[in-house]
Each structure stands twice: as C-alpha cells, then as structure tokens.
Design an enzyme around this catalytic site. Sequence first.
Site, PDB file in Angstrom:
ATOM      1  N   THR A  34       2.164  -1.165   9.084  1.00 49.02           N
ATOM      2  CA  THR A  34       3.196  -2.669  10.414  1.00 49.02           C
ATOM      3  C   THR A  34       3.367  -4.233   9.220  1.00 49.02           C
ATOM      4  O   THR A  34       3.939  -5.022  10.061  1.00 49.02           O
ATOM      5  CB  THR A  34       1.927  -2.588  11.050  1.00 49.02           C
TER       6      THR A  34
ATOM      7  N   HIS B  16       5.440 -30.932  11.873  1.00 46.57           N
ATOM      8  CA  HIS B  16       5.141 -29.434  11.524  1.00 46.57           C
ATOM      9  C   HIS B  16       3.624 -29.764  10.329  1.00 46.57           C
ATOM     10  O   HIS B  16       3.603 -29.015  10.106  1.00 46.57           O
ATOM     11  CB  HIS B  16       6.226 -28.821  10.570  1.00 46.57           C
TER      12      HIS B  16
ATOM     13  N   CYS C 200       3.015  -2.953   4.272  1.00 46.71           N
ATOM     14  CA  CYS C 200       2.310  -2.166   4.327  1.00 46.71           C
ATOM     15  C   CYS C 200       3.020  -1.561   5.072  1.00 46.71           C
ATOM     16  O   CYS C 200       4.502  -1.841   5.760  1.00 46.71           O
ATOM     17  CB  CYS C 200       0.743  -2.272   5.058  1.00 46.71           C
TER      18      CYS C 200
ATOM     19  N   ASP D 148       0.760  -0.908   0.069  1.00 49.56           N
ATOM     20  CA  ASP D 148       0.341  -0.127  -0.124  1.00 49.56           C
ATOM     21  C   ASP D 148       1.170   1.156  -0.041  1.00 49.56           C
ATOM     22  O   ASP D 148       2.306   1.250   0.069  1.00 49.56           O
ATOM     23  CB  ASP D 148      -0.587  -0.611   1.004  1.00 49.56           C
TER      24      ASP D 148
ATOM     25  N   HIS E 279       8.975 -23.801   9.341  1.00 50.92           N
ATOM     26  CA  HIS E 279       7.923 -25.150  10.719  1.00 50.92           C
ATOM     27  C   HIS E 279       6.244 -24.569  10.429  1.00 50.92           C
ATOM     28  O   HIS E 279       5.308 -25.493  10.402  1.00 50.92           O
ATOM     29  CB  HIS E 279       8.070 -24.278  12.045  1.00 50.92           C
TER      30      HIS E 279
HETATM   31  C1  RB5 Z   1      -1.863   3.063   6.527  1.00 52.78           C
HETATM   32  O1  RB5 Z   1      -2.183   4.212   7.582  1.00 52.78           O
HETATM   33  C2  RB5 Z   1      -1.382   1.595   7.316  1.00 52.78           C
HETATM   34  O2  RB5 Z   1      -2.210   1.743   8.625  1.00 52.78           O
HETATM   35  C3  RB5 Z   1      -1.604   0.226   6.960  1.00 52.78           C
HETATM   36  O3  RB5 Z   1      -0.075   0.570   6.197  1.00 52.78           O
HETATM   37  C4  RB5 Z   1      -1.060  -1.359   7.816  1.00 52.78           C
HETATM   38  O4  RB5 Z   1      -0.224  -0.334   8.616  1.00 52.78           O
HETATM   39  C5  RB5 Z   1      -2.670  -1.352   8.215  1.00 52.78           C
HETATM   40  O5  RB5 Z   1      -2.446  -2.780   9.234  1.00 52.78           O
END
Ligand code: RB5
Length: 143
Positions: A67, A133, A65, A8, A98
């Site tokens: 996180t 596994h 993304c 994203d 695993h």
């Molecule tokens: C975008 O601001 C952020 O929310 C997205 O990239 C991601 O981290 C969501 O899990």
Amino acid sequence: MKFYIACDHAGFNIKDKVKEIVESLGHEIIDLGTNSNQRVDYPDFAHKLSLEVLKDEGSYGILICGTGIGMSLAANKHKGIRAALCHDAYTAKMARAHNDANVLCFGERVVGLGVAESIIESWCDTSFEGGRHANRVKKIEIE
Ligand code: RB5
C-alpha cells in the site's frame, strides 16, 4: 537526480519497471532490495533506504510496499526524512512543491504501472516552492 529504491515482497514485481522509468528520465537509481517475492519486513527496507538518503545529501528515495503505508510510516521515523505516500501525479507534485518530500512512497497493490510512471514524472519535474512552505516544513520536525 539521484535516487535510492527499496521495496518489500509486495512491491517487488514493479520495482525493476520503476527503475527503468527513473533511468529513462535520465536519473540515477541505486537498488537496495529486496530482490525476490520472498516475504520480508517492510520496516527493514524503509530504514535501510532512509539512512542512505540521509547520508547522501540531495538524494531521494523511492519505497514500494503493498500500500505504501508501512514504508511511509517507518521512513518518517527518521529525522530529516519527509516520506510522502503518493497516489497520483497531483499528490506527487504537491509532495515536492509544498512539502519538500525526499522519499516517494507508493503501493504496488494500489497503483498500476501507468500511474506509477506519472507519479515519478511529476515528482522529477517539480521543485520545492520554498517561501511560505519553508517555515511549515521546518515545523514538521520535533526536537
Ligand atoms: C505486506 O503484505 C503488506 O502488509 C506491506 O507490503 C505493506 O502494504 C504494509 O504497509
């Protein structure tokens, strides 16, 4: 190995560098977007990539993304996708060894380029161990 990659807007800045890393290791990578910093919804890209990975047997996915959390949550809604949120070389290694993970997720806002590189190297160097596994991985799916 053949990879699909998608991100994203919060993963866009690192995507091209990740593609270079994958290619420098001798693997193929197909880019499914997004292609700018303009805001998009991460589930759209997680679903797009998951469908490609499921269609192309033996392929892998990389989702980035902010996180890595949203991407992994969305990708794991697809039966047959095992998306692993990895933070370092060790979690990437174990995701393959695993969990037989087929989609690697990480966060551009969490890992730097050096850590991303070690995650990818570790993922590519590690095969599923099978054995005890295999049955556990099978149990992940709910009919
Ligand atoms: C975008 O601001 C952020 O929310 C997205 O990239 C991601 O981290 C969501 O899990």
